[in-house]
Scaffold this active site. Structure first.
Site, PDB file in Angstrom:
ATOM      1  N   VAL A  54      36.186  38.531  33.851  1.00 38.58           N
ATOM      2  CA  VAL A  54      37.482  38.813  34.335  1.00 38.58           C
ATOM      3  C   VAL A  54      38.772  38.529  33.743  1.00 38.58           C
ATOM      4  O   VAL A  54      39.887  39.022  34.097  1.00 38.58           O
ATOM      5  CB  VAL A  54      37.437  38.061  35.921  1.00 38.58           C
ATOM      6  CG1 VAL A  54      36.302  38.286  36.607  1.00 38.58           C
ATOM      7  CG2 VAL A  54      37.768  36.542  35.654  1.00 38.58           C
ATOM      8  N   TYR A 141      45.353  25.582  40.768  1.00 37.68           N
ATOM      9  CA  TYR A 141      44.214  26.336  41.579  1.00 37.68           C
ATOM     10  C   TYR A 141      44.908  26.683  43.054  1.00 37.68           C
ATOM     11  O   TYR A 141      44.327  27.824  43.366  1.00 37.68           O
ATOM     12  CB  TYR A 141      43.109  25.205  41.971  1.00 37.68           C
ATOM     13  CG  TYR A 141      41.638  25.922  42.439  1.00 37.68           C
ATOM     14  CD1 TYR A 141      41.098  26.710  41.821  1.00 37.68           C
ATOM     15  CD2 TYR A 141      41.678  25.908  43.940  1.00 37.68           C
ATOM     16  CE1 TYR A 141      39.848  27.127  42.622  1.00 37.68           C
ATOM     17  CE2 TYR A 141      40.586  26.420  44.666  1.00 37.68           C
ATOM     18  CZ  TYR A 141      39.652  27.112  43.880  1.00 37.68           C
ATOM     19  OH  TYR A 141      38.744  27.839  44.467  1.00 37.68           O
TER      20      TYR A 141
END
Length: 228
Positions: A54, A141
């Site tokens: 990705v 995150y």
């Protein structure tokens, strides 16, 4: 969405939740491209291993050419470096954003015309309770997942006229490698999460909340921020 005869691309399908999603899609009658950076690590019978990193746009474009019959994209691949935003290394923060936000964006951009050309379908983005809850120690995150939530909502509006629905799966800690350090009693079974995700897709849900912690946090979004 009827999953039988769906053609699904699942990123990060070689382990954890991605492997469970691929397994259960097969069980529901779908054709599955199991995407991973190293397709030789995909050991699930019945799927088609697919190289897809990705963070590498050329590999994304190549995967879209190979999986040209796709009607469902599951953006599952992700990482957590446990990096705070202020004290943490900038490179780690950027890696989280590249993988957890720009990655799903790039994959969705590549596969949207494929899905549209096949008569429409769906995108499922695997997000997190940390889309809404932002602990300092996991700041990178949380920021990336919050951005991915915004991506999900904006892409839903943009892709709807093209016959593509966009749904989000939010979940807390799962019993996967990413949460290996978390006590077992605080984690949910990824097989159960996969079941909820796919059932939610079949029911046309736009937001799937897979555990009690996630449901509680979502209900608490209107509360005042904690000043501590």
């Amino acid at each position: 969405m009827e999953l039988k005869n769906t053609v699904a691309v699942v990123t990060g399908a070689n382990r954890g939740l991605g492997r469970q999603l691929a397994t259960q899609l097969l069980e529901r009658g779908a054709k599955v491209y199991a995407a991973a950076r190293r397709p030789e690590t995909v050991d699930l019978a019945g799927v088609t291993p697919l190289r897809l990193d990705v963070t590498d746009e050329e590999s994304i474009r190549a995967a879209a050419r190979i999986a040209s019959d796709a009607t469902l994209l599951v953006n599952n691949a992700g990482i957590s470096t446990a990096t705070p935003l202020i004290a943490g290394g900038t490179d780690a923060v950027r890696l989280e954003m590249e993988t957890n936000f720009f990655g799903p964006l790039a994959v969705t951009r590549a596969f949207a015309p494929v899905i549209e050309g096949n008569g429409g379908g769906a995108v499922l983005n695997v997000l997190s309770v940390l889309s809404w809850l932002h602990p300092a120690g996991l700041g990178a995150y949380a920021a990336a997942k919050a951005a991915a939530w915004a991506l999900t909502n904006a892409a839903r509006e943009e892709l709807a006229p093209r016959g593509i629905t966009v749904s989000a799966l939010h979940v807390g800690y799962m019993d996967t490698d990413m949460a290996a350090a978390i006590p077992a009693d605080q984690k949910v079974d990824p097989a159960d999460v996969a079941t909820q995700a796919l059932t939610g897709l079949e029911q046309g849900l736009l937001e799937i909340l897979a555990d009690d912690t996630t449901r509680y946090v979502k209900q608490s979004l209107s509360a005042a921020p904690n000043a501590e």
